[in-house]
Enzyme design. Structure first.
Site, short mmCIF file in Angstrom:
data_model
loop_
_atom_site.label_atom_id
_atom_site.label_comp_id
_atom_site.label_asym_id
_atom_site.label_seq_id
_atom_site.Cartn_x
_atom_site.Cartn_y
_atom_site.Cartn_z
N SER A 1 0.84 -1.20 0.00
CA SER A 1 0.00 0.00 0.00
C SER A 1 0.88 1.25 0.00
CB SER A 1 -0.96 -0.04 1.18
OG SER A 1 -1.99 0.90 1.05
N ASP B 1 -10.11 -4.69 -4.75
CA ASP B 1 -9.54 -3.70 -3.84
C ASP B 1 -10.28 -2.38 -4.00
OD1 ASP B 1 -8.01 -1.94 -2.34
OD2 ASP B 1 -6.10 -2.77 -3.02
N HIS C 1 -8.00 -5.42 -0.18
CA HIS C 1 -6.77 -4.62 -0.17
C HIS C 1 -5.55 -5.34 0.38
CE1 HIS C 1 -4.22 -1.16 -0.20
NE2 HIS C 1 -4.12 -1.11 1.12
#
Length: 283
Positions: free
Chosen positions: A107, A214, A244
């Site tokens: 991320s 996601d 995610h």
């Protein structure tokens, strides 16, 4: 379970908490870069798999995160965070010289990892980007356009199809549960623009992992960033239905197997079988 060692270093914005999962028989090093609002303690199971597969793992809590100093969930400059991570990498290499080194970023950590690879291309042997914030992040653009950033809590069901992941996230006192701070949003936008304008990854073996469902970091937004930085050795794996946090998904064992398989090939740790087929780079 392999015990980890905690430590600290003096970073660009104060004390940085570090963690190492040692392996005296390691044949490679792995650096971990965590995502926004979290901490490296959430990657215990990832580190365990990597160590069992022959790695020694080094990680830190980014400034403003976890046990490190700084205003909570605020990174004043991503260039400084990359510098902190590079300092950790220097310590790892000093402790375990002559081992190939890979960087795994999730991320926001994927954004950090990509910038690290742009700044220190000769010092990495492989790169893994998990749902990386690259290209553009529509959520950041939207929040910056508002006069006041709303205090909307994260929908933890967007993290994983496993309800236990969201429950643990909500109960974790080291996770930031407040709203985005404007300085953090501004730093994220600057970092995205910097990476977009930066050099491509050349011949650095790179694996991009993303959940097909996601909602936090939509894959199509990330794809625009991958198009800017992709080198000649990019592999892409998309997991249909995954959300995610692919390292915390219901198919996490498959995902981590894919990561260790990639590292074996990218770092030359195993000889490929004649029947092995390579994943073709995707546009």
């Amino acid at each position: 379970m392999i015990p980890s060692l905690t430590g600290e270093l003096t970073g660009t914005h104060g004390r940085i908490a570090t963690r190492t999962w040692p392996n005296l028989e390691a044949d490679h090093l792995v650096l971990l870069a965590h995502g926004y609002g979290e901490h490296v303690g959430r990657y215990e199971h990832v580190a365990q798999v990597l160590v069992e597969h022959g790695a020694e793992v080094w990680a830190l809590d980014h400034t403003g995160h976890g046990l490190s100093d700084g205003d909570r969930a605020v990174i004043p400059s991503f260039e400084d965070v990359v510098t902190d991570l590079h300092q950790l990498a220097d310590e790892a290499v000093d402790a375990r010289p002559d081992l190939p080194i890979a960087l795994v970023g999730h991320s926001m950590g994927g954004l950090i990892a990509a910038r690290y690879a742009q700044r220190y291309p000769a010092e990495l042997d492989a790169l893994v980007l998990s749902a990386p914030v690259l290209g553009r992040w529509a959520a950041v653009e939207h929040l910056l356009s508002l006069e006041e950033v709303p205090d909307d809590p994260l929908d933890v069901t967007t993290l994983s199809r496993d309800p236990a992941v969201g429950q643990a996230y909500s109960a974790d006192e080291l996770v930031w549960h407040g709203k985005f701070q404007r300085p953090m949003l501004e730093a994220l936008q600057v970092a995205l623009e910097t990476v977009n304008a930066g050099p491509v990854l050349g011949d650095l073996p790179t694996l991009w992992l993303h959940g097909g469902a996601d909602q936090l970091v939509p894959i199509e937004d990330t794809r625009t960033g991958i198009a800017h930085i992709r080198g000649t050795l990019l592999e892409e794996l998309t997991y249909p239905g995954a959300r995610h946090e692919v390292f915390n998904e219901t198919n996490k064992d498959e995902v981590l197997d894919d990561v260790t398989d990639f590292l074996d090939r990218a770092l030359g740790l195993t000889e490929p079988d004649d029947d092995d087929t390579e994943v073709e780079p995707q546009d």
